[in-house]
Scaffold this motif. Structure first.
Motif, PDB file in Angstrom:
ATOM      1  N   GLN A  40       0.836  -1.185   0.000  1.00  0.00           N
ATOM      2  CA  GLN A  40       0.000   0.000   0.000  1.00  0.00           C
ATOM      3  C   GLN A  40       0.876   1.242   0.000  1.00  0.00           C
ATOM      4  OE1 GLN A  40      -2.895   0.220   3.172  1.00  0.00           O
ATOM      5  NE2 GLN A  40      -4.225   1.511   1.930  1.00  0.00           N
ATOM      6  N   LYS A  60      -3.198   5.285  -1.992  1.00  0.00           N
ATOM      7  CA  LYS A  60      -3.623   4.198  -2.859  1.00  0.00           C
ATOM      8  C   LYS A  60      -4.195   3.055  -2.030  1.00  0.00           C
ATOM      9  CE  LYS A  60      -1.143   3.207  -6.462  1.00  0.00           C
ATOM     10  NZ  LYS A  60      -0.012   2.744  -7.322  1.00  0.00           N
ATOM     11  N   GLU A  61      -4.992   2.245  -2.690  1.00  0.00           N
ATOM     12  CA  GLU A  61      -5.556   1.079  -2.035  1.00  0.00           C
ATOM     13  C   GLU A  61      -4.495   0.011  -1.835  1.00  0.00           C
ATOM     14  OE1 GLU A  61     -10.083   1.401  -3.918  1.00  0.00           O
ATOM     15  OE2 GLU A  61      -8.789  -0.293  -4.391  1.00  0.00           O
ATOM     16  N   ARG A  62      -4.730  -0.815  -0.836  1.00  0.00           N
ATOM     17  CA  ARG A  62      -3.861  -1.957  -0.648  1.00  0.00           C
ATOM     18  C   ARG A  62      -4.029  -2.907  -1.830  1.00  0.00           C
ATOM     19  NH1 ARG A  62      -3.314  -4.559   5.237  1.00  0.00           N
ATOM     20  NH2 ARG A  62      -2.991  -2.301   5.525  1.00  0.00           N
ATOM     21  N   GLU A  63      -2.922  -3.286  -2.436  1.00  0.00           N
ATOM     22  CA  GLU A  63      -2.989  -4.092  -3.633  1.00  0.00           C
ATOM     23  C   GLU A  63      -2.208  -5.384  -3.482  1.00  0.00           C
ATOM     24  OE1 GLU A  63      -1.323  -2.191  -7.052  1.00  0.00           O
ATOM     25  OE2 GLU A  63       0.697  -2.075  -6.213  1.00  0.00           O
ATOM     26  N   ARG A  84      -7.523 -11.224  -3.460  1.00  0.00           N
ATOM     27  CA  ARG A  84      -8.434 -10.367  -2.704  1.00  0.00           C
ATOM     28  C   ARG A  84      -7.924 -10.135  -1.288  1.00  0.00           C
ATOM     29  NH1 ARG A  84     -14.619 -11.966  -3.063  1.00  0.00           N
ATOM     30  NH2 ARG A  84     -14.689  -9.906  -2.047  1.00  0.00           N
ATOM     31  N   VAL A  85      -7.956  -8.890  -0.865  1.00  0.00           N
ATOM     32  CA  VAL A  85      -7.624  -8.560   0.513  1.00  0.00           C
ATOM     33  C   VAL A  85      -8.506  -9.331   1.484  1.00  0.00           C
ATOM     34  CG1 VAL A  85      -7.665  -6.708   2.238  1.00  0.00           C
ATOM     35  CG2 VAL A  85      -6.667  -6.292  -0.022  1.00  0.00           C
ATOM     36  N   TRP A  88      -2.936 -10.313   9.396  1.00  0.00           N
ATOM     37  CA  TRP A  88      -2.053  -9.365   8.730  1.00  0.00           C
ATOM     38  C   TRP A  88      -0.898  -8.964   9.629  1.00  0.00           C
ATOM     39  CZ3 TRP A  88      -2.835  -7.740   3.695  1.00  0.00           C
ATOM     40  CH2 TRP A  88      -4.066  -8.101   3.133  1.00  0.00           C
TER      41      TRP A  88
END
Length: 126
Positions: free
Chosen positions: A39, A43-46, A109-110, A116
């Motif tokens: 991330q 920006k989005e976590r990718e 997918r997250v 985490w």
């Protein structure tokens, strides 16, 4: 409860390499997959890369394919991310993730992951 700890981040010049490590502890359920996400600010976590332990299936995001390599050991609940030919656009906080549930078929997918790590900063300068 599962704890994930990432390490190996740092500052590197473009074209350089880093190796990220993630170690899990406190395993109470079987892990189905582990992965790496990143991330950047704003920006989005990718998704970056993942291993599905069943069959040792590996997935990569297209932009890192050929540059990054994920490996791991299910018995140790450890994954690594070897990052070569780093680019400034790779700059981000990198997160290790673990899924024990196997609720989602898409490892990108997250939401497929329920544990985490705290993240490790990777900064690539030009």
């Amino acid at each position: 409860q599962v704890q994930l700890v990432e390490s190996g981040g740092g500052l590197v010049q473009a074209g350089g390499s880093l190796r990220l490590s993630c170690a899990a502890s406190g395993r109470t359920f079987s892990s189905y997959r582990m992965g790496w996400f990143r991330q950047a600010p704003g920006k989005e976590r990718e998704f970056v890369a993942a291993i599905r332990w069943r069959g040792n299936v590996i997935y990569y995001e297209d932009s890192v394919k050929g540059r990054f390599s994920i490996s791991g050991d299910n018995a140790q609940l450890t994954v690594y991310l070897q990052m070569n030919s780093l680019k400034p656009e790779d700059t981000a906080v990198y997160y290790c993730a673990l899924d024990r549930r196997n609720l989602y078929s898409d490892s990108r997918r997250v939401l497929a992951y329920d544990y985490w790590g705290q993240g490790t900063q990777v900064t690539v300068s030009s």
